[in-house]
Enzyme design. Structure first.
Site, PDB file in Angstrom:
ATOM      1  N   ARG A   1      11.556  10.072  32.876  1.00 37.13           N
ATOM      2  CA  ARG A   1      10.770   9.968  34.109  1.00 37.13           C
ATOM      3  C   ARG A   1       9.545  10.870  34.047  1.00 37.13           C
ATOM      4  O   ARG A   1       8.439  10.482  34.453  1.00 37.13           O
ATOM      5  CB  ARG A   1      11.632  10.320  35.327  1.00 37.13           C
ATOM      6  CG  ARG A   1      10.874  10.252  36.651  1.00 37.13           C
ATOM      7  CD  ARG A   1      11.789  10.542  37.824  1.00 37.13           C
ATOM      8  NE  ARG A   1      12.768   9.480  37.986  1.00 37.13           N
ATOM      9  CZ  ARG A   1      13.974   9.648  38.532  1.00 37.13           C
ATOM     10  NH1 ARG A   1      14.356  10.855  38.912  1.00 37.13           N
ATOM     11  NH2 ARG A   1      14.789   8.622  38.668  1.00 37.13           N
TER      12      ARG A   1
ATOM     13  N   LYS B   1      20.193   7.087  34.773  1.00 40.42           N
ATOM     14  CA  LYS B   1      21.444   6.653  35.401  1.00 40.42           C
ATOM     15  C   LYS B   1      21.265   5.324  36.147  1.00 40.42           C
ATOM     16  O   LYS B   1      22.078   4.405  36.000  1.00 40.42           O
ATOM     17  CB  LYS B   1      21.947   7.746  36.353  1.00 40.42           C
ATOM     18  CG  LYS B   1      22.320   9.041  35.638  1.00 40.42           C
ATOM     19  CD  LYS B   1      22.896  10.072  36.572  1.00 40.42           C
ATOM     20  CE  LYS B   1      21.871  10.653  37.518  1.00 40.42           C
ATOM     21  NZ  LYS B   1      20.838  11.446  36.790  1.00 40.42           N
ATOM     22  N   THR B   2      20.219   5.229  36.935  1.00 42.30           N
ATOM     23  CA  THR B   2      19.955   3.977  37.653  1.00 42.30           C
ATOM     24  C   THR B   2      19.638   2.853  36.681  1.00 42.30           C
ATOM     25  O   THR B   2      20.068   1.706  36.863  1.00 42.30           O
ATOM     26  CB  THR B   2      18.791   4.172  38.636  1.00 42.30           C
ATOM     27  OG1 THR B   2      19.114   5.207  39.571  1.00 42.30           O
ATOM     28  CG2 THR B   2      18.498   2.889  39.403  1.00 42.30           C
TER      29      THR B   2
ATOM     30  N   THR C   1      24.153  13.794  40.004  1.00 43.97           N
ATOM     31  CA  THR C   1      23.642  14.949  39.279  1.00 43.97           C
ATOM     32  C   THR C   1      24.605  16.126  39.380  1.00 43.97           C
ATOM     33  O   THR C   1      24.403  17.144  38.726  1.00 43.97           O
ATOM     34  CB  THR C   1      22.276  15.366  39.841  1.00 43.97           C
ATOM     35  OG1 THR C   1      22.399  15.628  41.258  1.00 43.97           O
ATOM     36  CG2 THR C   1      21.236  14.264  39.645  1.00 43.97           C
TER      37      THR C   1
ATOM     38  N   ASP D   1      24.337   5.640  44.291  1.00 46.70           N
ATOM     39  CA  ASP D   1      23.640   6.821  43.782  1.00 46.70           C
ATOM     40  C   ASP D   1      24.089   8.040  44.577  1.00 46.70           C
ATOM     41  O   ASP D   1      24.464   7.939  45.752  1.00 46.70           O
ATOM     42  CB  ASP D   1      22.125   6.618  43.930  1.00 46.70           C
ATOM     43  CG  ASP D   1      21.340   7.573  43.060  1.00 46.70           C
ATOM     44  OD1 ASP D   1      21.950   8.262  42.214  1.00 46.70           O
ATOM     45  OD2 ASP D   1      20.106   7.650  43.228  1.00 46.70           O
TER      46      ASP D   1
END
Length: 363
Positions: free
Chosen positions: A236, A83-84, A177, A128
């Site tokens: 990640r 997302k980032t 999320t 975020d």
């Protein structure tokens, strides 16, 4: 104003479980700088999520042709999927500057006013964990998102006064999320909504191979694939496991990640061939051994593991559900036949029709 890396580290969603897991999708202390280095800067370099990429590419191209900022975008999905990264890609592709903050960091209406008045035309503001914005801040955001106009009240009682201020056009990119926790009025003001899914093993192989190349890690295809399939479909986690395999290869092997080296290193971390770790095994074992496969209530299951119920529901269960090892039924959690087979225990479910009838009150 924070940087992208500071925001990811400081404002990562808090978890009740303090235990550090190699397969946790949340940002950990050794992820920040490496993760920033591995992020692609252009949409063409972003692996996976084909539908998101296609729709986002069309939207950005149309905005550039009109000479307008991109419509506001919200991106949601499990942590660690990009997302980032996509927020930074949007800024790069649009030739804009990105300002990064997080929902919990914006406490008052004056905070968001300070941020928005500092934006230049067509800048990207990335928030975020946007579902954690408080109501007062959200109300200021409504007019800013729709009309690029700020209106809020300062002071109280007779000294209260209204402040109205025009701001530069901008694009808000929100990441969360917990999309269901974003309030309906705020959701309605986003022009595009994108959901990120877990990555396939093939896409994860591409991600890990690209990361190995950037980090200068020597690895063969078998080693890359071994890391990829244990990464729980999350870039990640894949990048973290790759670094741990690199450390093992440097100390115990010839500084090259082969299939056997990757298997040995990840086995030592407690990450099995499907990406399950010791905590996942403990949850499945509790259901199968202590509760005869279930159904068992969430609170009872959490107590049997000495874990918090929210940790079990939000941290441990999602991947097991996605893999088909666990079921949520009206009467509680159940281990599936696949879980029995994977854990190496004989299936104790008996007649499936009778079992389902019993679970749902029909027997």
């Amino acid at each position: 104003m924070t940087t992208a890396r500071d925001s990811a580290e400081e404002y990562a969603p808090e978890r009740e479980n303090p235990e550090v897991r190699a397969v946790s999708p949340d940002v950990q202390s050794d992820d920040g700088e490496q993760e920033t280095r591995l992020r692609p800067a252009r949409l063409g370099d972003f692996v996976g999520q084909p539908q998101v990429k296609e729709n986002l590419s069309i939207a950005m191209q149309a905005a550039r042709m009109r000479g307008e900022p991109l419509d506001h975008v919200v991106i949601y999905g499990p942590p660690g999927l990009g997302k980032t990264t996509l927020a930074n890609i949007i800024a790069n592709e649009m030739g804009a500057t990105i300002k990064v903050t997080a929902g919990p960091a914006i406490e008052r209406a004056s905070d968001v006013a300070s941020i928005l008045t500092g934006l230049q035309p067509n800048d990207v503001l990335f928030i975020d964990e946007i579902h954690r914005l408080n109501r007062a801040v959200e109300e200021v955001m409504y007019s800013a998102m729709e009309d690029f106009f700020l209106s809020w009240v300062v002071g109280k009682g007779l000294s209260a006064r209204s402040i109205n201020l025009r701001i530069n056009p901008f694009t808000l990119v929100g990441a969360t999320t917990r999309y269901s926790l974003v309030s309906a009025p705020l959701r309605d003001r986003f022009g595009s909504v994108f959901r990120l899914d877990y990555y396939s093993d093939e896409d994860m192989g591409t991600v890990v191979r690209r990361s190995a190349r950037i980090l200068g890690i020597e690895a063969d295809d078998e080693g890359i694939d071994e890391v990829a399939v244990r990464s729980r479909g999350t870039p990640r986690i894949g990048n973290r496991l790759l670094r741990r395999a690199r450390d093992y290869a440097l100390v115990k092997a010839d500084n090259r990640i082969t299939g056997p080296v990757a298997r040995e290193s990840l086995d030592r971390l407690g990450v099995d061939a499907r990406g399950l770790d010791e905590t996942d095994h403990r949850l499945l074992t509790s259901i199968i051994h202590k509760f005869n496969g279930g159904p068992v209530g969430l609170d009872t299951l959490a107590a049997s593991m000495s874990e918090d119920a929210s940790t079990v529901m939000e941290v441990l269960e999602p991947f097991l559900l996605q893999q088909g090892f666990l079921e949520r039924t009206p009467r509680g959690r159940m281990a599936t036949r696949l879980a029995y087979e994977y854990m190496g225990w004989p299936w104790a479910g008996g007649n499936e029709d009778a079992r389902q009838a019993q679970l749902f009150g029909g027997g």
